[in-house]
Scaffold this active site. Structure first.
Site, short mmCIF file in Angstrom:
data_model
loop_
_atom_site.label_atom_id
_atom_site.label_comp_id
_atom_site.label_asym_id
_atom_site.label_seq_id
_atom_site.Cartn_x
_atom_site.Cartn_y
_atom_site.Cartn_z
N ARG A 28 0.81 -1.22 0.00
CA ARG A 28 0.00 0.00 0.00
C ARG A 28 0.85 1.27 0.00
O ARG A 28 0.38 2.33 -0.41
CB ARG A 28 -0.96 0.01 1.21
CG ARG A 28 -1.85 1.27 1.22
CD ARG A 28 -2.96 1.23 2.25
NE ARG A 28 -2.52 0.92 3.58
CZ ARG A 28 -1.85 1.74 4.38
NH1 ARG A 28 -1.54 2.96 3.99
NH2 ARG A 28 -1.50 1.36 5.59
N LYS A 70 -5.11 3.24 -20.40
CA LYS A 70 -5.26 3.52 -21.84
C LYS A 70 -3.94 3.26 -22.55
O LYS A 70 -3.42 2.17 -22.51
CB LYS A 70 -5.76 4.95 -22.03
CG LYS A 70 -6.75 5.44 -20.97
CD LYS A 70 -8.04 4.67 -20.95
CE LYS A 70 -8.99 5.30 -19.91
NZ LYS A 70 -10.12 4.47 -19.58
N TYR A 103 -12.96 14.37 -19.12
CA TYR A 103 -13.51 13.02 -18.93
C TYR A 103 -14.63 13.07 -17.88
O TYR A 103 -14.52 13.79 -16.87
CB TYR A 103 -12.36 12.09 -18.51
CG TYR A 103 -12.84 10.80 -17.91
CD1 TYR A 103 -13.62 9.91 -18.65
CD2 TYR A 103 -12.52 10.45 -16.61
CE1 TYR A 103 -14.08 8.73 -18.09
CE2 TYR A 103 -12.97 9.27 -16.05
CZ TYR A 103 -13.75 8.41 -16.80
OH TYR A 103 -14.21 7.25 -16.24
N ASP A 109 -3.93 16.37 -17.52
CA ASP A 109 -4.19 14.96 -17.80
C ASP A 109 -3.74 14.71 -19.23
O ASP A 109 -4.34 15.21 -20.18
CB ASP A 109 -5.69 14.68 -17.63
CG ASP A 109 -6.06 13.22 -17.90
OD1 ASP A 109 -5.29 12.54 -18.61
OD2 ASP A 109 -7.12 12.78 -17.43
N1 PLP Z 1 -8.58 10.58 -17.76
C1 PLP Z 1 -9.11 10.36 -18.98
C2 PLP Z 1 -8.83 11.34 -20.08
C3 PLP Z 1 -9.92 9.24 -19.22
O1 PLP Z 1 -10.46 9.07 -20.43
C4 PLP Z 1 -10.18 8.34 -18.15
C5 PLP Z 1 -11.03 7.15 -18.34
O2 PLP Z 1 -11.63 6.94 -19.36
C6 PLP Z 1 -9.62 8.61 -16.90
C7 PLP Z 1 -8.82 9.72 -16.74
C8 PLP Z 1 -9.88 7.70 -15.72
O3 PLP Z 1 -9.06 6.59 -15.80
P1 PLP Z 1 -9.32 5.20 -15.04
O4 PLP Z 1 -10.54 4.58 -15.64
O5 PLP Z 1 -8.06 4.44 -15.26
O6 PLP Z 1 -9.53 5.52 -13.61
#
Ligand code: PLP
Length: 386
Positions: A48, A199, A102, A174
């Site tokens: 952890r 991704k 997102y 992001d």
């Molecule tokens: N950031 C973006 C641009 C995303 O498209 C996503 C999920 O689709 C996330 C963050 C969240 O990622 P996770 O599903 O791995 O928590």
């Protein structure tokens, strides 16, 4: 000699080899022996606390590839985003957040942050002139996506960095849709870069993970929050992620090529009303994207002239892209964001952003471009015959 990104992807973080193993073994042990020295909390080795050999090796590789001082691997992209935000915000603070993000991020900032006394102001990431009016003495951070989900908008990233430096805000980006190979976020001046490694970084649609990148101090602060929230990645998932990320360079080249090829094809097809892909000259952010990115990724979205019914028919008739949420894997995926990534938003919220029910989002995999184009051609042509 400073190694280039593919060399770093393969070799960084791998030494010292464990018992001569060329491939990093999985350390499936929750805790590690106390070596007798005076232990502080930081010396305790425990899954952890994100400090097993698998965490350390993977974090070293990701930091090297991204040009970061340090990296933190997390149990999901949302764990990375929440650790990053909570590491620089306190009750009473405010944060500026790009409007088009997102859906999960949208949910986190609109429902969870206010419950901790943190106010969120939505801004248009492309309209730098509008940000000053959103600023208050309590504003502490500015959060954007390098390529936004699902409309593929490119925020005025250089101005975000300059604005944050001028007003002492923490800049957070992001970079999931582009990866550090297509966009060098930290080199541009962002303080914190986050990813859903679910991704492109892992790339094989077989795990959920995230990453926080930045200075030693920023990553330490995010680690402290993550350790308390309990969002560590399991060593087996670290192993899979470390294996997957090694091919990021060759995969991104194929994703970039397939994205551009399919976007160009869609833009010329009479059944298609609009294509969102920043590599097309008609995209409003083409000039900025061409200047800042070395590839435009395999992500695109589009609207059909026939609206939502045509979108559903198209998804049904396509044979290669799998109808599933998420993105960034070797296989092409197709989805309607209104029913998946942005289903957390209310219909009026989606419409205000421009996310219509008919909007289709595609994550182009690394199949042969000719096969993808042929498949879109047969499915789109059949719509014109209806
Ligand atoms: N950031 C973006 C641009 C995303 O498209 C996503 C999920 O689709 C996330 C963050 C969240 O990622 P996770 O599903 O791995 O928590």
């Amino acid at each position: 000699m400073m190694p280039h990104s593919n060399t770093l992807l393969i070799h960084a973080g791998e030494d010292p080899r464990v018992d001569g193993a060329v491939s990093m073994p999985i350390f499936q042990s929750a805790m590690y022996l106390d070596d007798g020295a005076a232990l502080t909390h930081d010396d305790i080795r425990y899954i952890r606390l994100n400090n097993t050999p698998n965490h350390r090796a993977l974090a070293a590789k990701l930091a090297a590839v991204s040009g970061a001082e340090a990296a933190l691997v997390t149990a999901s992209g949302m764990a990375a985003i929440s650790a990053a935000l909570f590491s620089c915000l306190r009750a009473g603070d405010e944060v500026l957040v790009q409007a088009d993000t997102y859906g999960g991020t949208h949910g986190l900032v609109s429902t969870e942050l206010p419950q901790f006394g943190i106010d969120v102001t939505r801004v248009d990431g492309r309209e730098a002139r509008s940000w000053e009016a959103a600023l208050t003495p309590r504003t502490r951070a500015f959060y954007v996506e390098s390529l936004s989900n699902p409309l593929m908008q490119v925020a005025d990233l250089e101005s975000v960095v300059a604005f944050c430096q001028a007003h002492e805000l923490v800049s957070i980006v992001d970079n999931t849709f582009l990866t550090p190979l297509n966009f060098r976020a930290l080199a541009l001046g962002f303080e914190i870069e986050v990813h859903s490694a679910t991704k492109y970084l892992n790339g094989h649609s077989d795990l959920v993970a995230g990453v926080v990148l930045g200075s030693e101090a920023r990553v330490k602060a995010a680690t402290s929050i993550l350790n308390h929230l309990g969002g560590a990645l399991d060593p087996h998932a670290c192993f899979l992620f470390q294996r997957g990320v090694k091919t990021l360079g060759v995969r991104m080249r194929a994703h970039n090529e397939n994205g551009l090829r399919v976007a160009q094809f869609l833009a010329d097809h009479p059944a298609v009303a609009r294509v969102n892909y920043p590599g097309l000259p008609q995209h409003p952010d083409f000039e900025r994207a061409s200047r800042l990115f070395s590839g435009f990724s395999g992500m695109l979205s589009f609207e059909l002239a026939g609206g939502v019914d045509a979108s559903c028919a198209l998804i049904e008739r396509l044979q290669l892209p799998l109808h599933a949420p998420s993105l960034g894997g070797v296989e092409s995926l197709i989805t309607r964001p209104a029913t998946t990534s942005h289903s957390e938003l209310s219909p009026p919220e989606r419409l205000a952003l421009g996310v219509t029910d008919g909007l289709v989002r595609v994550s182009l995999g690394i199949e042969d471009a000719d096969d993808l184009v042929d498949d879109f051609a047969q499915a789109l042509d059949s719509l014109l015959e209806r």
